[in-house]
Every structure is written in C-alpha cells, then in structure tokens.
Scaffold this motif. Structure first.
Motif, PDB file in Angstrom:
ATOM      1  N   GLU A 141       0.959  -1.370  -0.071  1.00 59.77           N
ATOM      2  CA  GLU A 141      -0.199  -0.010  -0.054  1.00 59.77           C
ATOM      3  C   GLU A 141       0.916   1.172   0.017  1.00 59.77           C
ATOM      4  N   GLU A 142       1.962   1.197   0.877  1.00 63.66           N
ATOM      5  CA  GLU A 142       2.821   2.511   0.997  1.00 63.66           C
ATOM      6  C   GLU A 142       4.349   2.002   0.783  1.00 63.66           C
ATOM      7  N   VAL A 143       5.038   2.739   0.230  1.00 62.71           N
ATOM      8  CA  VAL A 143       6.512   2.425  -0.170  1.00 62.71           C
ATOM      9  C   VAL A 143       7.154   4.003   0.179  1.00 62.71           C
ATOM     10  N   PHE A 144       7.724   4.268   1.171  1.00 62.77           N
ATOM     11  CA  PHE A 144       8.310   5.461   1.758  1.00 62.77           C
ATOM     12  C   PHE A 144       9.716   5.601   1.044  1.00 62.77           C
ATOM     13  N   ASP A 145      10.484   4.656   1.311  1.00 59.74           N
ATOM     14  CA  ASP A 145      11.962   4.652   0.801  1.00 59.74           C
ATOM     15  C   ASP A 145      12.655   3.368   0.559  1.00 59.74           C
ATOM     16  N   PRO A 146      13.157   3.558  -0.864  1.00 59.82           N
ATOM     17  CA  PRO A 146      13.722   2.176  -1.235  1.00 59.82           C
ATOM     18  C   PRO A 146      15.122   1.769  -1.002  1.00 59.82           C
ATOM     19  N   THR A 147      15.772   2.891  -0.228  1.00 62.25           N
ATOM     20  CA  THR A 147      16.857   2.729   0.438  1.00 62.25           C
ATOM     21  C   THR A 147      17.424   1.595   1.080  1.00 62.25           C
ATOM     22  N   GLY A 148      18.159   0.819   0.515  1.00 64.23           N
ATOM     23  CA  GLY A 148      18.667  -0.399   1.547  1.00 64.23           C
ATOM     24  C   GLY A 148      17.883  -1.705   0.969  1.00 64.23           C
ATOM     25  N   ALA A 149      16.865  -1.604   0.292  1.00 59.10           N
ATOM     26  CA  ALA A 149      15.947  -2.755  -0.059  1.00 59.10           C
ATOM     27  C   ALA A 149      16.671  -3.825  -0.791  1.00 59.10           C
ATOM     28  N   GLY A 150      17.587  -3.438  -1.745  1.00 58.00           N
ATOM     29  CA  GLY A 150      18.360  -4.667  -2.159  1.00 58.00           C
ATOM     30  C   GLY A 150      19.510  -5.418  -1.251  1.00 58.00           C
ATOM     31  N   ASP A 151      19.866  -4.325  -0.151  1.00 55.94           N
ATOM     32  CA  ASP A 151      20.837  -4.989   0.788  1.00 55.94           C
ATOM     33  C   ASP A 151      20.001  -5.862   1.543  1.00 55.94           C
ATOM     34  N   THR A 152      18.937  -5.448   2.178  1.00 57.31           N
ATOM     35  CA  THR A 152      18.005  -6.273   2.899  1.00 57.31           C
ATOM     36  C   THR A 152      17.662  -7.548   2.136  1.00 57.31           C
ATOM     37  N   PHE A 153      17.358  -7.487   0.879  1.00 55.69           N
ATOM     38  CA  PHE A 153      17.254  -8.527   0.167  1.00 55.69           C
ATOM     39  C   PHE A 153      18.214  -9.796   0.326  1.00 55.69           C
ATOM     40  N   ALA A 154      19.501  -9.206  -0.150  1.00 54.28           N
ATOM     41  CA  ALA A 154      20.733  -9.867  -0.083  1.00 54.28           C
ATOM     42  C   ALA A 154      21.017 -10.711   1.411  1.00 54.28           C
ATOM     43  N   GLY A 155      20.706  -9.789   2.367  1.00 56.38           N
ATOM     44  CA  GLY A 155      20.818 -10.288   3.794  1.00 56.38           C
ATOM     45  C   GLY A 155      19.999 -11.356   4.018  1.00 56.38           C
ATOM     46  N   GLY A 156      18.568 -11.277   3.704  1.00 50.04           N
ATOM     47  CA  GLY A 156      17.671 -12.481   3.714  1.00 50.04           C
ATOM     48  C   GLY A 156      18.162 -13.522   2.786  1.00 50.04           C
ATOM     49  N   PHE A 157      18.527 -13.286   1.880  1.00 51.31           N
ATOM     50  CA  PHE A 157      18.820 -14.393   0.736  1.00 51.31           C
ATOM     51  C   PHE A 157      20.174 -15.269   1.526  1.00 51.31           C
ATOM     52  N   SER A 158      21.300 -14.696   1.828  1.00 50.14           N
ATOM     53  CA  SER A 158      22.241 -15.317   2.353  1.00 50.14           C
ATOM     54  C   SER A 158      22.323 -15.707   3.683  1.00 50.14           C
ATOM     55  N   GLY A 159      21.369 -15.238   4.693  1.00 47.16           N
ATOM     56  CA  GLY A 159      20.801 -15.493   6.055  1.00 47.16           C
ATOM     57  C   GLY A 159      20.185 -16.854   6.011  1.00 47.16           C
TER      58      GLY A 159
END
Length: 307
Positions: free
Chosen positions: A228-246
């Motif tokens: 519904e709401e996206v405020f700030d895409p900063t760090g989304a790719g890194d968060t994705f990478a953290g979830g993937f590798s974790g």
C-alpha cells in the motif's frame, strides 16, 4: 551454529523522497544486510569501517541483534562514509547528491579470527579490491560466496570487478547492471553471459517487479509483494541480500531448489524495509510479522492448474 560473514559499508545516509526527507541517519549496505540476516538462526559478523563520529547507539543496535561488530574498525579522528540521495516520484530512479568516502577511502578490511572459517560470505557493495581482500583472508573455502555490486564499479573498476566475480558462487545485481555487465539486453542472455564469468547462480533484482534467479538453463521468478505504501527504497536490495544469504547460511542447503526459498525470504524482508525511512522499520520488525507476510507471499504465488 553456522556463520555468516558480512562485508560492506556502515554509514550515514540523508534521504529525500516524495514522502519526506531525513537528516543524517544510519545506513550502509552491511547495516541493512546484518539487520536482515538477524532474523535467522546463525552467527553473523560485519567487517566495515566508521569514524569516531559514529554514534555508540548505532553500534549497540547491531550488537542487540546478535551481530558481531569486532570487525568494524573505528578510525580515531575520522569521518564516517556519507551518502545523500533524492528519489523521483516513481521511486525507481534517484539522483546522488553527495558521496563522501571519508574513512572508506583507505579501508583495509580485517576479518575477525573466529569468522575466517565462515560458511557463507556476503560481499556487500564495495570496491572489488576490498571484496577480494576479504576472500584472501579466509582460512577455508566458504560453502557459498555471494557478491553484490553496482554499475559504479563497472564504470571505474571493471578489471578488478571481473577478477572477484570469478571467485564467487552467486552475484546479485539489478536488471540495468546485468545488461551493462553482459552487453546483452535480454536478461536470459545476460544471465548466461554472467555465468560464464564465474558465478553458478545469477540473481537479477527488478525492484517492485520482483527478482529472477538463473542457474544453467533453470530460471525462477519471485514477485515483489504489492504494498500500500512505499516510503523509501534505500537499502531494499541489501535487505534482500541479507535475507537471501542468511537463509542459505541457516539452512546449509546450497541447491537451486533451496535458493528459490532464499529469494522469497529475501523479498519478504525487503518488503518491510521500504515501509519507513532508512533502517527504522527493520529495527523494530518482529519475527511474527515476518511469518505473517511470508504466508502472504505464499498465497500470492500459489495456484492449481491442470496441464
């Protein structure tokens, strides 16, 4: 317990989007990766550098998430890496307003002794020579090395980038970067060319349009959850990478089938990151919220069809 070694920036960001703006706040690739990976049952450590202007409360936040910070060097009299950006109305494009390397300019990474045998190494977006230096310090070959990079390094350090790409198992880049690195417009052809450079697996991030996983001739697509709401895409790719590798580090299963699950876990965590500015949402996120949204992802992509 399995070990995840995270290499990347711990930094200050100042962000402006159509929904507001911030002063200097906590940022950096390693910060987002670490916060995301903290949702898995593993030991993690960050290798990075900050100045003595970096607040203790930010370091305390990382340790409160069971992240080992002994590999974060604090340079006396130094200033922490700072980035400022302005996002356009569609949030898919942005202008970099300020980049101050500061202590990052002379960063020589030092891997903590008890993480030189890490099972998974997540090389966050940094100069390729720094990424290579970390791999050189490992005392045994990691079960999986994941590399994230960007077009900036393709423009100014391509030979060094190609050398480190030869040494990794997974590369994560966005669609524009995949086309630039490969010289191919078709993402299928681009992924095939990038696999020839070394990585067995290629993850191509497409922002609000999800992510693609390529391995040999196999392809998997994971959608992004409509929000519904996206405020700030900063760090989304890194968060994705953290979830993937974790997820991979926790599960100890390095197969194409399990990487499909890792893509979903990464996409799930990234969907929270964009809901507030900076790391704010990830700091207060609960495992219960993650589990509920994971079910939403499952419902989004599950269907029965007769063939």
């Amino acid at each position: 317990m399995n070990k995840l070694l995270i290499v990347g920036t711990v930094a200050f960001d100042a962000i402006e989007t159509p929904f507001g703006k911030t002063d200097k706040i906590l940022g950096g690739a390693a910060t987002y990766i670490g916060l995301s990976a903290s949702f898995f049952n593993l030991q993690s450590a960050i290798v990075s550098v900050v100045g003595d202007d970096f607040p203790q409360k930010h370091l305390d936040l990382l340790t409160s998430k069971n992240i080992d910070i002994s590999g974060i060097e604090i340079v006396k009299g130094g200033k922490t890496f700072f980035w400022s950006g302005l996002y356009h109305n569609d949030l898919n494009s942005r202008d970099t307003l300020v980049t101050e390397l500061n202590v990052l300019a002379d960063f020589q990474p030092k891997v903590p002794q008890n993480f030189k045998d890490a099972d998974v190494v997540m090389l966050g977006n940094l100069h390729p020579l720094v990424q290579s230096s970390v791999l050189d310090q490992m005392e045994k070959k990691p079960k999986l090395v994941v590399l994230d990079t960007m077009n900036f390094w393709m423009d100014c350090a391509l030979p060094e980038l190609l050398e480190v790409i030869k040494r990794v198992d997974v590369i994560t880049i966005n669609d524009e970067e995949a086309r630039q690195l490969s010289g191919e417009y078709s993402l299928v052809k681009a992924a095939a060319k990038i696999q020839e450079m070394g990585p067995k697996y290629v993850v191509i991030k497409k922002g609000e349009h999800g992510a693609l996983l390529f391995h040999n001739r196999e392809v998997f697509f994971a959608p992004a959850l409509p929000l519904e709401e996206v405020f700030d895409p900063t760090g989304a790719g890194d968060t994705f990478a953290g979830g993937f590798s974790g997820f991979i580090a926790q599960s100890e299963n390095i197969s194409f089938g399990n990487m499909k699950n890792a893509i979903i876990y990464g996409s799930n965590l990234a969907s929270f990151c964009v809901e507030k500015f900076g790391t704010e949402r990830m700091e207060t996120l609960s495992k219960a919220e993650v589990a509920i949204r994971l079910q939403q992802f499952k419902s989004l992509t599950q269907f029965d069809i007769e063939i």
